[in-house]
Design a protein around this motif. Structure first.
Motif, mmCIF file in Angstrom:
data_model
loop_
_atom_site.group_PDB
_atom_site.id
_atom_site.type_symbol
_atom_site.label_atom_id
_atom_site.label_comp_id
_atom_site.label_asym_id
_atom_site.label_seq_id
_atom_site.Cartn_x
_atom_site.Cartn_y
_atom_site.Cartn_z
ATOM 1 N N GLU A 141 0.836 -1.198 0.000
ATOM 2 C CA GLU A 141 0.000 0.000 0.000
ATOM 3 C C GLU A 141 0.870 1.246 0.000
ATOM 4 O O GLU A 141 1.974 1.246 0.567
ATOM 5 C CB GLU A 141 -0.914 0.046 1.241
ATOM 6 C CG GLU A 141 -2.053 -0.942 1.216
ATOM 7 C CD GLU A 141 -3.043 -0.697 2.348
ATOM 8 O OE1 GLU A 141 -2.928 0.363 3.026
ATOM 9 O OE2 GLU A 141 -3.927 -1.549 2.563
ATOM 10 N N GLN A 142 0.359 2.301 -0.628
ATOM 11 C CA GLN A 142 0.992 3.609 -0.568
ATOM 12 C C GLN A 142 0.224 4.495 0.404
ATOM 13 O O GLN A 142 -1.006 4.436 0.464
ATOM 14 C CB GLN A 142 1.037 4.256 -1.954
ATOM 15 C CG GLN A 142 1.977 3.540 -2.921
ATOM 16 C CD GLN A 142 2.087 4.260 -4.247
ATOM 17 O OE1 GLN A 142 1.124 4.842 -4.729
ATOM 18 N NE2 GLN A 142 3.264 4.219 -4.839
ATOM 19 N N LYS A 143 0.958 5.295 1.172
ATOM 20 C CA LYS A 143 0.314 6.147 2.164
ATOM 21 C C LYS A 143 1.040 7.483 2.209
ATOM 22 O O LYS A 143 2.274 7.530 2.181
ATOM 23 C CB LYS A 143 0.348 5.472 3.546
ATOM 24 C CG LYS A 143 -0.431 6.187 4.635
ATOM 25 C CD LYS A 143 -0.417 5.372 5.923
ATOM 26 C CE LYS A 143 -1.129 6.096 7.069
ATOM 27 N NZ LYS A 143 -2.569 6.255 6.817
ATOM 28 N N GLU A 144 0.266 8.560 2.252
ATOM 29 C CA GLU A 144 0.855 9.889 2.369
ATOM 30 C C GLU A 144 1.460 10.079 3.761
ATOM 31 O O GLU A 144 1.179 9.314 4.695
ATOM 32 C CB GLU A 144 -0.205 10.966 2.107
ATOM 33 C CG GLU A 144 -0.757 10.964 0.688
ATOM 34 C CD GLU A 144 0.320 11.195 -0.344
ATOM 35 O OE1 GLU A 144 1.178 12.075 -0.122
ATOM 36 O OE2 GLU A 144 0.313 10.495 -1.377
ATOM 37 N N ALA A 168 5.812 9.932 3.714
ATOM 38 C CA ALA A 168 5.074 9.163 2.701
ATOM 39 C C ALA A 168 5.913 7.974 2.268
ATOM 40 O O ALA A 168 7.134 8.059 2.165
ATOM 41 C CB ALA A 168 4.755 10.058 1.510
ATOM 42 N N TRP A 174 4.344 0.794 1.524
ATOM 43 C CA TRP A 174 4.485 -0.099 2.671
ATOM 44 C C TRP A 174 4.195 -1.544 2.274
ATOM 45 O O TRP A 174 3.233 -1.821 1.569
ATOM 46 C CB TRP A 174 3.495 0.301 3.773
ATOM 47 C CG TRP A 174 3.681 1.688 4.296
ATOM 48 C CD1 TRP A 174 3.069 2.819 3.851
ATOM 49 C CD2 TRP A 174 4.536 2.089 5.378
ATOM 50 N NE1 TRP A 174 3.491 3.910 4.585
ATOM 51 C CE2 TRP A 174 4.385 3.493 5.516
ATOM 52 C CE3 TRP A 174 5.405 1.405 6.225
ATOM 53 C CZ2 TRP A 174 5.080 4.216 6.486
ATOM 54 C CZ3 TRP A 174 6.102 2.122 7.190
ATOM 55 C CH2 TRP A 174 5.931 3.502 7.319
ATOM 56 N N TRP A 230 4.368 -3.070 9.387
ATOM 57 C CA TRP A 230 4.510 -2.254 8.179
ATOM 58 C C TRP A 230 5.986 -1.940 7.959
ATOM 59 O O TRP A 230 6.647 -1.371 8.833
ATOM 60 C CB TRP A 230 3.746 -0.941 8.321
ATOM 61 C CG TRP A 230 2.248 -1.059 8.342
ATOM 62 C CD1 TRP A 230 1.504 -2.044 8.907
ATOM 63 C CD2 TRP A 230 1.319 -0.119 7.792
ATOM 64 N NE1 TRP A 230 0.164 -1.792 8.750
ATOM 65 C CE2 TRP A 230 0.030 -0.607 8.073
ATOM 66 C CE3 TRP A 230 1.465 1.079 7.109
ATOM 67 C CZ2 TRP A 230 -1.119 0.066 7.667
ATOM 68 C CZ3 TRP A 230 0.319 1.771 6.705
ATOM 69 C CH2 TRP A 230 -0.955 1.264 6.983
#
Length: 288
Positions: A133-136, A223, A226, A282
């Protein structure tokens, strides 16, 4: 396997330059890795830092030269990276239990730390559930503890830190300030040479006034992409086992490497002592 060849090449490079200048960034380059990723992987695979391994190998070879040659102690000390006979003698005594001069006596007992080798083994007994997953970037609020992984101290200190936060009401207070947030355990500010890092028990930073936030620390989580792993079982054993498997099994077998950012434990609702309790690990990653 590709990672096995890279690690073997890095060890070979260390051996070929053991009596010269060895820089962690040069060794990591041989392994086609970032410096942080190589050092973190090395620590998790061997339970020692890269610097510790190099020091042990140098002191092993220095002992052999003392026992088998007539070279001066000063020359051997300088050859293996020590500035003076005194600093060499101190390190030598710590490693071997005797002085460099005593190592030359007939029958002297010396310790040998062998060259590392890495081997591939198949482990198909248990699946590893994960997602990418991508997360800001986001900010967190909580309390930090400086810990070390030397002699597994972090495996005792971190559970004790959780017990303290639960018993003094701090974790409840964090949940009250940010009721929609998961509870995080965050590893950050890692020093790969000293094996010290900060562990933070935290929640998402709430929109609250400064006075309410005053007892706590804040940190910015950058950012990232993960790799997220599900851990099932009672705390802390289950999550500790998941950490081991991520570094010993998953990362070597994939095309990802650690970016050097903070590592997260995300604690989901439920009873942490239950056999079916689920939480997440993560790891910030990038494609090689």
């Amino acid at each position: 396997m590709e990672w096995l060849n890279r690690m073997t090449n890095a060890i070979q490079y260390i051996e070929e330059h053991i009596d010269g200048e060895l820089k962690s960034e040069d060794i990591a380059k041989i392994a086609c890795s970032s410096t942080f990723h190589f050092q973190r992987m090395f620590l998790m695979l061997t339970d020692m830092t890269l610097a510790e391994y190099i020091r042990k190998r140098r002191l092993t070879l220095a002992a052999q030269e003392l026992a088998m040659t007539d070279a001066r102690v000063l020359d051997i000390a300088l050859k293996y990276g020590y500035d003076s006979p005194e600093s060499f003698a101190k390190a030598f005594r710590k490693a071997h239990g005797i002085t460099p001069s005593a190592a030359r006596q007939p029958g002297a007992t010396l310790k040998a730390f062998p060259r590392l080798s890495f081997h591939f083994s198949l482990r198909g007994d248990q699946d590893m559930d994960y997602r990418i997953e991508q997360k800001e970037a986001f900010s967190v609020l909580g309390k930090k503890l400086r810990v070390t992984s030397i002699d597994g101290e972090n495996l005792k200190a971190i559970p004790a830190f959780w017990n303290e936060m639960n018993s003094n009401g701090m974790s409840d207070r964090l949940c009250e300030l940010s009721p929609e947030s998961s509870m995080y355990g965050i590893c950050m500010h890692m020093d790969m040479d000293t094996r010290f890092f900060d562990y933070m028990i935290a929640v998402d930073t709430p929109a609250a006034c400064a006075d309410e936030l005053k007892p706590f620390d804040t940190e910015e989580i950058p950012a990232a992409t993960w790799a997220i792993f599900t851990s099932v079982g009672p705390m802390p054993d289950a999550v500790q086992k998941t950490w081991q498997r991520v570094f010993q099994e998953w990362l070597p077998a994939t095309g990802y490497e650690h970016t050097g950012g903070p590592e997260l434990e995300v604690y989901l609702p439920g009873d942490p002592a239950a056999a079916d309790y689920r939480c997440e690990v993560w790891i910030p990653v990038m494609k090689k």
